[in-house]
Design a protein around this motif. Structure first.
Motif, PDB file in Angstrom:
ATOM      1  N   ASP A  30      -2.469  14.711   6.281  1.00 23.15           N
ATOM      2  CA  ASP A  30      -3.219  13.512   6.644  1.00 23.15           C
ATOM      3  C   ASP A  30      -3.391  12.624   5.406  1.00 23.15           C
ATOM      4  O   ASP A  30      -3.578  13.135   4.296  1.00 23.15           O
ATOM      5  CB  ASP A  30      -4.605  13.879   7.181  1.00 23.15           C
ATOM      6  N   PRO A  31      -3.360  11.305   5.574  1.00 29.24           N
ATOM      7  CA  PRO A  31      -3.584  10.428   4.417  1.00 29.24           C
ATOM      8  C   PRO A  31      -4.996  10.623   3.842  1.00 29.24           C
ATOM      9  O   PRO A  31      -5.984  10.570   4.583  1.00 29.24           O
ATOM     10  CB  PRO A  31      -3.415   9.021   4.994  1.00 29.24           C
ATOM     11  N   ILE A  42      -8.259   3.159  -2.424  1.00 24.44           N
ATOM     12  CA  ILE A  42      -9.107   2.771  -1.304  1.00 24.44           C
ATOM     13  C   ILE A  42      -8.907   3.721  -0.127  1.00 24.44           C
ATOM     14  O   ILE A  42      -7.995   4.545  -0.104  1.00 24.44           O
ATOM     15  CB  ILE A  42      -8.804   1.327  -0.853  1.00 24.44           C
ATOM     16  N   SER A  43      -9.769   3.571   0.863  1.00 21.54           N
ATOM     17  CA  SER A  43      -9.688   4.376   2.079  1.00 21.54           C
ATOM     18  C   SER A  43      -8.406   4.052   2.855  1.00 21.54           C
ATOM     19  O   SER A  43      -7.959   2.897   2.858  1.00 21.54           O
ATOM     20  CB  SER A  43     -10.919   4.094   2.943  1.00 21.54           C
ATOM     21  N   PRO A  44      -7.811   5.023   3.556  1.00 23.18           N
ATOM     22  CA  PRO A  44      -6.577   4.773   4.319  1.00 23.18           C
ATOM     23  C   PRO A  44      -6.877   4.080   5.645  1.00 23.18           C
ATOM     24  O   PRO A  44      -6.751   4.656   6.726  1.00 23.18           O
ATOM     25  CB  PRO A  44      -6.011   6.178   4.519  1.00 23.18           C
ATOM     26  N   PHE A  45      -7.229   2.803   5.575  1.00 23.42           N
ATOM     27  CA  PHE A  45      -7.781   2.089   6.724  1.00 23.42           C
ATOM     28  C   PHE A  45      -6.761   1.796   7.818  1.00 23.42           C
ATOM     29  O   PHE A  45      -7.142   1.425   8.937  1.00 23.42           O
ATOM     30  CB  PHE A  45      -8.430   0.777   6.247  1.00 23.42           C
ATOM     31  N   MET A  46      -5.460   1.918   7.528  1.00 23.48           N
ATOM     32  CA  MET A  46      -4.457   1.658   8.561  1.00 23.48           C
ATOM     33  C   MET A  46      -4.050   2.919   9.313  1.00 23.48           C
ATOM     34  O   MET A  46      -3.173   2.878  10.169  1.00 23.48           O
ATOM     35  CB  MET A  46      -3.226   0.988   7.936  1.00 23.48           C
ATOM     36  N   TYR A  86       0.835  -1.202   0.000  1.00 22.06           N
ATOM     37  CA  TYR A  86       0.000   0.000   0.000  1.00 22.06           C
ATOM     38  C   TYR A  86       0.868   1.250   0.000  1.00 22.06           C
ATOM     39  O   TYR A  86       1.898   1.309   0.677  1.00 22.06           O
ATOM     40  CB  TYR A  86      -0.928   0.014   1.218  1.00 22.06           C
ATOM     41  N   PHE A  87       0.441   2.239  -0.761  1.00 22.25           N
ATOM     42  CA  PHE A  87       1.118   3.533  -0.807  1.00 22.25           C
ATOM     43  C   PHE A  87       0.097   4.608  -0.433  1.00 22.25           C
ATOM     44  O   PHE A  87      -1.030   4.606  -0.938  1.00 22.25           O
ATOM     45  CB  PHE A  87       1.674   3.807  -2.202  1.00 22.25           C
ATOM     46  N   GLY A 118     -13.274   4.712  -3.986  1.00 27.75           N
ATOM     47  CA  GLY A 118     -12.317   4.862  -5.079  1.00 27.75           C
ATOM     48  C   GLY A 118     -12.709   3.997  -6.251  1.00 27.75           C
ATOM     49  O   GLY A 118     -13.866   3.987  -6.675  1.00 27.75           O
ATOM     50  N   GLY A 119     -11.750   3.231  -6.767  1.00 24.91           N
ATOM     51  CA  GLY A 119     -12.028   2.394  -7.923  1.00 24.91           C
ATOM     52  C   GLY A 119     -10.818   1.553  -8.278  1.00 24.91           C
ATOM     53  O   GLY A 119      -9.766   1.640  -7.631  1.00 24.91           O
ATOM     54  N   ARG A 120     -10.973   0.747  -9.328  1.00 29.67           N
ATOM     55  CA  ARG A 120      -9.931  -0.160  -9.777  1.00 29.67           C
ATOM     56  C   ARG A 120      -9.882  -0.121 -11.302  1.00 29.67           C
ATOM     57  O   ARG A 120     -10.912  -0.236 -11.966  1.00 29.67           O
ATOM     58  CB  ARG A 120     -10.243  -1.587  -9.301  1.00 29.67           C
TER      59      ARG A 120
END
Length: 260
Positions: free
Chosen positions: A192-193, A144-148, A67-68, A161-163
């Protein structure tokens, strides 16, 4: 040219090994200094003193390495409302203390037309960004959402987001937010991410190396070819194979800085 928008189409071709090179660049250089480079998600500040610490777990490290994070370039402190005609509107709660001028914020941030919202009564706001990702082999990118990351101010809604395949469809990203609790303000600080990006490769266990890409004439021309397609057709995925047929064999050239 072996690119392909379908991973299965790469079966039987020469085996690939080593890391996948993914390039990033800004498609607009004006005020580009305010935008953070994408950075790999790491547990640098977590506890690693204990042998059983989760931050030393190979599975956790492997997950994070894929993840980036893309960080917010300026402060956002917004309130949703409606104008005198009942149309959706945004109010900048930072007012005169805002680090970004109002006219510049309006250029970058807008509310999607109400008839385009995915859920009734849940506004969608979109922040336009200049980030573009590119690869010279089949790579699908997911936003995607910055879940970490735990936000200091919990968001009153969700990020979506999307793919899509960045080898044939490189395009500027945007941050899209669905405002579920419009009674609460939306606050995101600079740094902030905003979201994560992650990449699917073939084979799947290959690592990803991120490099800043040079905007060559071939890359600029190809971006112009596919730009704005969403304004003319409803299903841009149907254009992937047509775009691939007109794609130059090489689009990713890492930026060279300093003396060689």
């Amino acid at each position: 040219m072996q690119l392909s928008v379908h991973f299965e189409n790469t079966q039987g071709t020469d085996a690939t090994s080593g890391p996948v090179k993914v390039g990033w660049f800004l498609n607009q250089q004006k005020a580009g200094i305010v935008y953070y480079p994408p950075e790999r998600v790491r547990s640098a500040d977590m506890n690693k003193t204990h042998a059983k610490s989760a931050s030393r777990c190979p599975a956790v490290i492997n997950l994070e390495s894929r993840y980036f994070a893309v960080r917010c370039p300026f402060d956002l402190h917004l309130q949703f409302g409606r104008d005198k005609d009942g149309k959706p509107a945004l109010r900048n709660l930072n007012g005169e203390a805002s680090g970004i001028r109002g006219n510049k914020l309006r250029e970058k941030l807008h509310i999607a037309s109400e008839n385009e919202w995915r859920y009734p009564g849940v506004p969608t706001i979109q922040l336009s960004l200049p980030y573009v990702f590119i690869a010279d082999e089949p790579v699908y990118m997911s936003q995607i959402s910055p879940f970490m990351h735990h936000p200091r101010d919990p968001l009153p809604g969700t990020i979506f987001g999307g793919r899509f395949p960045i080898n044939v469809w490189p395009r500027p990203l945007m941050w899209a937010f669905e405002w579920h609790d419009t009674d609460k303000p939306l606050k995101v600080r600079r740094g902030d991410p905003l979201f994560y990006v992650t990449f699917e490769t073939m084979p799947q266990d290959r690592s990803v190396v991120m490099v800043e890409a040079e905007v060559t004439k071939d890359l600029d021309d190809y971006m112009e070819l596919i730009s704005g397609a969403v304004n003319y057709v409803n299903q841009t995925f149907s254009l992937f194979e047509a775009a691939e047929a007109r794609r130059p064999p090489k689009l990713l050239s890492p930026v060279k800085r300093g003396a060689d």
